[in-house]
Scaffold this motif. Sequence first.
Motif, PDB file in Angstrom:
ATOM      1  N   ASP A 122       0.823  -1.211   0.000  1.00  0.00           N
ATOM      2  CA  ASP A 122       0.000   0.000   0.000  1.00  0.00           C
ATOM      3  C   ASP A 122       0.857   1.260   0.000  1.00  0.00           C
ATOM      4  O   ASP A 122       0.318   2.369   0.087  1.00  0.00           O
ATOM      5  N   VAL A 123       2.167   1.075  -0.098  1.00  0.00           N
ATOM      6  CA  VAL A 123       3.093   2.205  -0.224  1.00  0.00           C
ATOM      7  C   VAL A 123       3.216   2.553  -1.703  1.00  0.00           C
ATOM      8  O   VAL A 123       3.527   1.692  -2.529  1.00  0.00           O
ATOM      9  N   VAL A 124       2.979   3.812  -2.041  1.00  0.00           N
ATOM     10  CA  VAL A 124       3.058   4.248  -3.439  1.00  0.00           C
ATOM     11  C   VAL A 124       4.514   4.545  -3.783  1.00  0.00           C
ATOM     12  O   VAL A 124       5.161   5.361  -3.119  1.00  0.00           O
ATOM     13  N   SER A 125       5.045   3.869  -4.815  1.00  0.00           N
ATOM     14  CA  SER A 125       6.403   4.143  -5.272  1.00  0.00           C
ATOM     15  C   SER A 125       6.390   5.426  -6.103  1.00  0.00           C
ATOM     16  O   SER A 125       5.761   5.485  -7.157  1.00  0.00           O
ATOM     17  N   LEU A 126       7.077   6.435  -5.579  1.00  0.00           N
ATOM     18  CA  LEU A 126       7.082   7.746  -6.220  1.00  0.00           C
ATOM     19  C   LEU A 126       8.352   7.918  -7.029  1.00  0.00           C
ATOM     20  O   LEU A 126       9.450   7.561  -6.572  1.00  0.00           O
ATOM     21  N   THR A 127       8.219   8.484  -8.214  1.00  0.00           N
ATOM     22  CA  THR A 127       9.344   8.634  -9.132  1.00  0.00           C
ATOM     23  C   THR A 127       9.347  10.053  -9.690  1.00  0.00           C
ATOM     24  O   THR A 127       8.436  10.851  -9.440  1.00  0.00           O
ATOM     25  N   ALA A 128      10.371  10.331 -10.467  1.00  0.00           N
ATOM     26  CA  ALA A 128      10.465  11.655 -11.094  1.00  0.00           C
ATOM     27  C   ALA A 128       9.288  11.915 -12.031  1.00  0.00           C
ATOM     28  O   ALA A 128       8.863  13.053 -12.223  1.00  0.00           O
ATOM     29  N   SER A 129       8.731  10.848 -12.599  1.00  0.00           N
ATOM     30  CA  SER A 129       7.650  11.025 -13.572  1.00  0.00           C
ATOM     31  C   SER A 129       6.271  11.155 -12.921  1.00  0.00           C
ATOM     32  O   SER A 129       5.355  11.724 -13.530  1.00  0.00           O
ATOM     33  N   ALA A 172       6.964   6.492  -1.069  1.00  0.00           N
ATOM     34  CA  ALA A 172       8.400   6.315  -0.855  1.00  0.00           C
ATOM     35  C   ALA A 172       9.155   6.658  -2.125  1.00  0.00           C
ATOM     36  O   ALA A 172       8.714   6.320  -3.233  1.00  0.00           O
ATOM     37  N   VAL A 173      10.298   7.325  -1.938  1.00  0.00           N
ATOM     38  CA  VAL A 173      11.143   7.730  -3.063  1.00  0.00           C
ATOM     39  C   VAL A 173      12.519   7.099  -2.908  1.00  0.00           C
ATOM     40  O   VAL A 173      13.174   7.276  -1.871  1.00  0.00           O
ATOM     41  N   ASP A 174      12.961   6.350  -3.907  1.00  0.00           N
ATOM     42  CA  ASP A 174      14.322   5.801  -3.936  1.00  0.00           C
ATOM     43  C   ASP A 174      15.246   6.918  -4.416  1.00  0.00           C
ATOM     44  O   ASP A 174      15.284   7.259  -5.597  1.00  0.00           O
ATOM     45  N   GLN A 180      17.798   6.399  -7.207  1.00  0.00           N
ATOM     46  CA  GLN A 180      17.257   6.408  -8.563  1.00  0.00           C
ATOM     47  C   GLN A 180      16.746   7.789  -8.975  1.00  0.00           C
ATOM     48  O   GLN A 180      16.795   8.146 -10.146  1.00  0.00           O
ATOM     49  N   HIS A 181      16.273   8.554  -7.975  1.00  0.00           N
ATOM     50  CA  HIS A 181      15.639   9.829  -8.299  1.00  0.00           C
ATOM     51  C   HIS A 181      16.323  10.951  -7.525  1.00  0.00           C
ATOM     52  O   HIS A 181      15.750  11.568  -6.615  1.00  0.00           O
ATOM     53  N   LYS A 182      17.561  11.205  -7.907  1.00  0.00           N
ATOM     54  CA  LYS A 182      18.377  12.202  -7.212  1.00  0.00           C
ATOM     55  C   LYS A 182      17.828  13.615  -7.356  1.00  0.00           C
ATOM     56  O   LYS A 182      18.021  14.463  -6.470  1.00  0.00           O
ATOM     57  N   ALA A 183      17.125  13.889  -8.432  1.00  0.00           N
ATOM     58  CA  ALA A 183      16.592  15.235  -8.639  1.00  0.00           C
ATOM     59  C   ALA A 183      15.545  15.571  -7.575  1.00  0.00           C
ATOM     60  O   ALA A 183      15.500  16.686  -7.048  1.00  0.00           O
ATOM     61  N   ILE A 184      14.706  14.588  -7.232  1.00  0.00           N
ATOM     62  CA  ILE A 184      13.686  14.824  -6.202  1.00  0.00           C
ATOM     63  C   ILE A 184      14.369  15.024  -4.854  1.00  0.00           C
ATOM     64  O   ILE A 184      14.010  15.923  -4.082  1.00  0.00           O
ATOM     65  N   ALA A 185      15.373  14.186  -4.585  1.00  0.00           N
ATOM     66  CA  ALA A 185      16.107  14.315  -3.319  1.00  0.00           C
ATOM     67  C   ALA A 185      16.756  15.692  -3.213  1.00  0.00           C
ATOM     68  O   ALA A 185      16.746  16.325  -2.148  1.00  0.00           O
ATOM     69  N   GLY A 186      17.303  16.175  -4.337  1.00  0.00           N
ATOM     70  CA  GLY A 186      17.929  17.495  -4.327  1.00  0.00           C
ATOM     71  C   GLY A 186      16.923  18.608  -4.146  1.00  0.00           C
ATOM     72  O   GLY A 186      17.179  19.589  -3.437  1.00  0.00           O
ATOM     73  N   GLN A 187      15.774  18.458  -4.750  1.00  0.00           N
ATOM     74  CA  GLN A 187      14.732  19.483  -4.662  1.00  0.00           C
ATOM     75  C   GLN A 187      14.290  19.698  -3.220  1.00  0.00           C
ATOM     76  O   GLN A 187      14.039  20.835  -2.802  1.00  0.00           O
ATOM     77  N   TYR A 188      14.208  18.604  -2.449  1.00  0.00           N
ATOM     78  CA  TYR A 188      13.742  18.713  -1.062  1.00  0.00           C
ATOM     79  C   TYR A 188      14.889  18.637  -0.045  1.00  0.00           C
ATOM     80  O   TYR A 188      14.662  18.413   1.142  1.00  0.00           O
ATOM     81  N   GLU A 189      16.127  18.837  -0.544  1.00  0.00           N
ATOM     82  CA  GLU A 189      17.318  18.932   0.308  1.00  0.00           C
ATOM     83  C   GLU A 189      17.478  17.723   1.226  1.00  0.00           C
ATOM     84  O   GLU A 189      17.734  17.838   2.423  1.00  0.00           O
ATOM     85  N   ILE A 190      17.319  16.541   0.658  1.00  0.00           N
ATOM     86  CA  ILE A 190      17.467  15.301   1.425  1.00  0.00           C
ATOM     87  C   ILE A 190      18.959  14.984   1.568  1.00  0.00           C
ATOM     88  O   ILE A 190      19.654  14.782   0.578  1.00  0.00           O
ATOM     89  N   ARG A 191      19.436  14.944   2.805  1.00  0.00           N
ATOM     90  CA  ARG A 191      20.862  14.713   3.054  1.00  0.00           C
ATOM     91  C   ARG A 191      21.129  13.510   3.946  1.00  0.00           C
ATOM     92  O   ARG A 191      22.279  13.187   4.232  1.00  0.00           O
TER      93      ARG A 191
END
Length: 446
Positions: free
Chosen positions: A26-33, A80-82, A85-96
């Motif tokens: 029931d966890v939605v896999s979230l991606t750049a698309s 959940a965001v990997d 695989q999706h570094k742009a999303i991580a960068g957008q939300y300053e995930i460190r």
Amino acid sequence: MARILLGAVVCSLFVAARCMYSASDDVVSLTASNFQREVVQSDSLWLVEFYAPWCGHCQRLTPDWKKAATALKGIVKVGAVDCDQHKAIAGQYEIRGFPTIKIFGANKNKPDDYQGGRTSEAIVDGALNALRSLVKDRLSGRGGGGGGGGGGYDSGKQQRSTGGKKDVVELTDDNFDRLVLNGDDIWLVEFFAPWCGHCKNLEPEWAAAASEVADQTKGRVKLGAVDATVHQGLSSRYGIRGFPTIKIFQKGEEPVDYEGGRTRADIVARALDMFSENAPAPEISEMLNEAVVKKTCEEHQLCIVAVLPHILDTGASGRNAYLEVMLKMADKYKKKMWGWLWTEAGAQLDLETALGIGGFGYPAMAAINARKMKFALLKGSFSEQGINEFLRELSFGRGSTSPVGGGAIPKINTVEAWDGKDGELPVEDDIDLSDVDLDDIEKDEL
């Protein structure tokens, strides 16, 4: 077409394996698309985990995250965001650091950091608190700040600092080797990031534990903290990939990960275990003067006092046998960090009277709590078994206690230390009776 479909299937399986979540969850896999469409443009409240497949903390979170998603199905969206695989999303939300959990409420462009626990129950509670806040905002007509404006969440921008935490040692690239690696003390070191919500939650527990550990180990176990965003050399050296990470350092050994709980009690318990494992048995001190008694009883939760028979009654071998029993018990209970004292029968009569010693004969033993001015007496035998049963009851907070006579430890006499030898009877002076006229003595008596 078949080749394209096969490739898509293989790709989907590969992504699912890496993402740790599958289509059946029931966890939605979230991606750049799909992130913009599913989350940002949605009216729903979202809890989103940003993770890396290699992260141990993320792997441990996975089953609870899935369970929470199932419980919240139809109420709150869980995704959940990997980030590998999706570094742009991580960068957008300053995930460190991983895992990072964010709450996307009314203002999707400014998500809030989730600050709660990592069990499924805590996650569900946090989601419902955020949802309640969102509904209240809508009811009051406020357009922004939902999904975390209440319920214990903040913007995550407050900076973490060890300033004012007197017993937490601030460790840096410059002082780390000197203090931690080249020192003789045991260290628990937290690697944190100022923006990390879990680090902020840990901070008061870490500070409180540091003070308690410093007091109970006399500074032999220390708690430190490294701002890994500033001292990146240390972070890189020890492979820090998520925050907070806690490592244990002992001289001459490779550092190991701390895997215990993160409450003050959990941290203190682990620190004291390490201290006692490496500490020698407590010293059994002879009660020579008031300073010895004061230091031993006031600096320990309990001081164990033995009154041994006079040296003329036991000789050196008998006394050493009693002291050997005490040493074994002191070693067995060294984790308690009690103080240990002994004296000879009759040398400290005021103390014996205050503790009611004497009615049971010698040797005798009492445990004194100098803070409460209460004591407990050994009623069993002065043997390993008898003393062990006595101390075990004390360690569980059981057993009968009485107030110290007079409400204070009495004056302690200054005595000479035992020389380790058998006792000797005092030498009596020879009396010359040759000049004594017995007839005169008889006359005087008459």
